[in-house]
Write an enzyme that holds these catalytic residues in place. Structure first.
Site, PDB file in Angstrom:
ATOM      1  N   CYS A  12       0.873  -1.189   0.000  1.00 49.78           N
ATOM      2  CA  CYS A  12       0.000   0.000   0.000  1.00 49.78           C
ATOM      3  C   CYS A  12       0.904   1.231   0.000  1.00 49.78           C
ATOM      4  O   CYS A  12       2.074   1.139  -0.394  1.00 49.78           O
ATOM      5  CB  CYS A  12      -0.959  -0.038   1.185  1.00 49.78           C
ATOM      6  SG  CYS A  12      -0.166  -0.053   2.812  1.00 49.78           S
ATOM      7  N   ASN A  15       2.304   1.457   4.377  1.00 56.36           N
ATOM      8  CA  ASN A  15       2.627   0.166   5.025  1.00 56.36           C
ATOM      9  C   ASN A  15       2.324   0.173   6.526  1.00 56.36           C
ATOM     10  O   ASN A  15       3.015  -0.489   7.308  1.00 56.36           O
ATOM     11  CB  ASN A  15       4.094  -0.249   4.766  1.00 56.36           C
ATOM     12  CG  ASN A  15       4.422  -1.692   5.131  1.00 56.36           C
ATOM     13  OD1 ASN A  15       5.578  -2.000   5.457  1.00 56.36           O
ATOM     14  ND2 ASN A  15       3.470  -2.588   5.102  1.00 56.36           N
ATOM     15  N   CYS A  17      -1.388   0.624   7.360  1.00 52.44           N
ATOM     16  CA  CYS A  17      -2.832   0.341   7.456  1.00 52.44           C
ATOM     17  C   CYS A  17      -3.205  -0.893   6.642  1.00 52.44           C
ATOM     18  O   CYS A  17      -3.381  -1.988   7.187  1.00 52.44           O
ATOM     19  CB  CYS A  17      -3.670   1.546   7.031  1.00 52.44           C
ATOM     20  SG  CYS A  17      -3.414   3.012   8.071  1.00 52.44           S
ATOM     21  N   ARG A  18      -3.338  -0.733   5.320  1.00 53.77           N
ATOM     22  CA  ARG A  18      -3.911  -1.817   4.517  1.00 53.77           C
ATOM     23  C   ARG A  18      -2.980  -3.009   4.341  1.00 53.77           C
ATOM     24  O   ARG A  18      -3.408  -4.161   4.513  1.00 53.77           O
ATOM     25  CB  ARG A  18      -4.322  -1.268   3.136  1.00 53.77           C
ATOM     26  CG  ARG A  18      -5.469  -0.286   3.202  1.00 53.77           C
ATOM     27  CD  ARG A  18      -5.594   0.513   1.924  1.00 53.77           C
ATOM     28  NE  ARG A  18      -4.464   1.421   1.738  1.00 53.77           N
ATOM     29  CZ  ARG A  18      -4.249   2.177   0.689  1.00 53.77           C
ATOM     30  NH1 ARG A  18      -5.098   2.123  -0.328  1.00 53.77           N
ATOM     31  NH2 ARG A  18      -3.205   2.983   0.626  1.00 53.77           N
ATOM     32  N   SER A  19      -1.717  -2.773   3.961  1.00 51.51           N
ATOM     33  CA  SER A  19      -0.885  -3.939   3.609  1.00 51.51           C
ATOM     34  C   SER A  19      -0.446  -4.779   4.817  1.00 51.51           C
ATOM     35  O   SER A  19      -0.406  -6.010   4.698  1.00 51.51           O
ATOM     36  CB  SER A  19       0.301  -3.551   2.717  1.00 51.51           C
ATOM     37  OG  SER A  19       1.174  -2.663   3.351  1.00 51.51           O
ATOM     38  N   ASP A 131      -8.272   3.765   1.195  1.00 49.60           N
ATOM     39  CA  ASP A 131      -7.272   4.147   2.202  1.00 49.60           C
ATOM     40  C   ASP A 131      -8.006   4.667   3.444  1.00 49.60           C
ATOM     41  O   ASP A 131      -8.695   5.688   3.366  1.00 49.60           O
ATOM     42  CB  ASP A 131      -6.394   5.241   1.589  1.00 49.60           C
ATOM     43  CG  ASP A 131      -5.295   5.688   2.530  1.00 49.60           C
ATOM     44  OD1 ASP A 131      -5.328   5.304   3.711  1.00 49.60           O
ATOM     45  OD2 ASP A 131      -4.406   6.429   2.072  1.00 49.60           O
TER      46      ASP A 131
HETATM   47  P1  4NP Z   1      -1.762   2.756   4.090  1.00 49.68           P
HETATM   48  O1  4NP Z   1      -2.428   4.109   4.680  1.00 49.68           O
HETATM   49  O2  4NP Z   1      -1.207   3.141   2.729  1.00 49.68           O
HETATM   50  O3  4NP Z   1      -2.912   1.815   3.981  1.00 49.68           O
HETATM   51  O4  4NP Z   1      -0.695   2.331   5.074  1.00 49.68           O
HETATM   52  C1  4NP Z   1      -1.722   5.305   4.797  1.00 49.68           C
HETATM   53  C2  4NP Z   1      -0.839   5.506   5.832  1.00 49.68           C
HETATM   54  C3  4NP Z   1      -0.192   6.714   5.982  1.00 49.68           C
HETATM   55  C4  4NP Z   1      -0.422   7.730   5.061  1.00 49.68           C
HETATM   56  C5  4NP Z   1      -1.301   7.529   4.010  1.00 49.68           C
HETATM   57  C6  4NP Z   1      -1.956   6.312   3.883  1.00 49.68           C
HETATM   58  N1  4NP Z   1       0.207   8.988   5.219  1.00 49.68           N
HETATM   59  O5  4NP Z   1      -0.055   9.886   4.412  1.00 49.68           O
HETATM   60  O6  4NP Z   1       1.051   9.152   6.131  1.00 49.68           O
END
Ligand code: 4NP
Length: 163
Positions: A12, A15, A17-19, A131
């Site tokens: 994602c 790294n 939340c989703r992955s 997201d």
């Molecule tokens: P992820 O979510 O891609 O599912 O881990 C996010 C985590 C952090 C951020 C964006 C999306 N950020 O902008 O810091």
């Protein structure tokens, strides 16, 4: 006869939340099918903002509510991941574009295939796993349900060898 495990990298943006959720849910689902030794999984982000951090506490909480314990530490995806893994699973179209740029136009022979997580959703709709980072706890529960369905769909495909 035993063969090398199939290795899967979930990717994602951050790294956190989703992955990492996908990594933990996929491994738990493989284990509960008695296929734990057949698969390996890790996760990575296309960005390095959160490298070295554990998953977001909201991710850890939703996983724990469903009996999944997350242990991964965030890292950024690298070119070498295309040599280390059999399959790279992007959570959304933006992640896939970033991965394609990282891989380059002429992948090495045997390089990991990039696929989309929601290609394995038995209830398809949106091509992206949304997201949840800027939203509330309900977004994390929604992502959990999507990720769980997609992991089961991915295991169904990998288990009958059509990958
Ligand atoms: P992820 O979510 O891609 O599912 O881990 C996010 C985590 C952090 C951020 C964006 C999306 N950020 O902008 O810091």
């Amino acid at each position: 006869m035993s063969s090398a495990p199939v290795s899967v990298l979930f990717v994602c943006l951050g790294n956190i939340c989703r992955s990492p959720l996908a990594e933990g849910v996929f491994l738990a689902a493989a284990e509960s099918r008695g296929l734990g030794s057949r698969f390996e999984a890790e996760s990575a982000g296309t960005a390095a903002y959160h490298s070295g951090e554990p998953p977001d506490p909201r991710t850890t909480a939703v996983a724990a509510r469903h009996g999944v314990h997350l242990t991964s530490i965030a890292r950024q995806a690298t070119r070498r991941d295309f040599e280390r893994f059999d399959l790279i699973v992007a959570m959304d179209r933006s992640n896939r574009r970033s991965l394609e740029r990282l891989r380059g136009h002429r992948p090495r022979p045997g390089a990991a295939r990039i696929v989309m997580m929601r290609d394995y959703d038995p209830a398809p709709g949106d091509p992206d796993v949304p997201d949840p980072y800027y939203g509330g706890a309900d977004g994390f529960e929604r992502v959990y349900r999507i990720v769980e369905r997609c992991c089961e769909g991915l295991l169904d495909e990998l288990d009958d060898g059509s990958g």
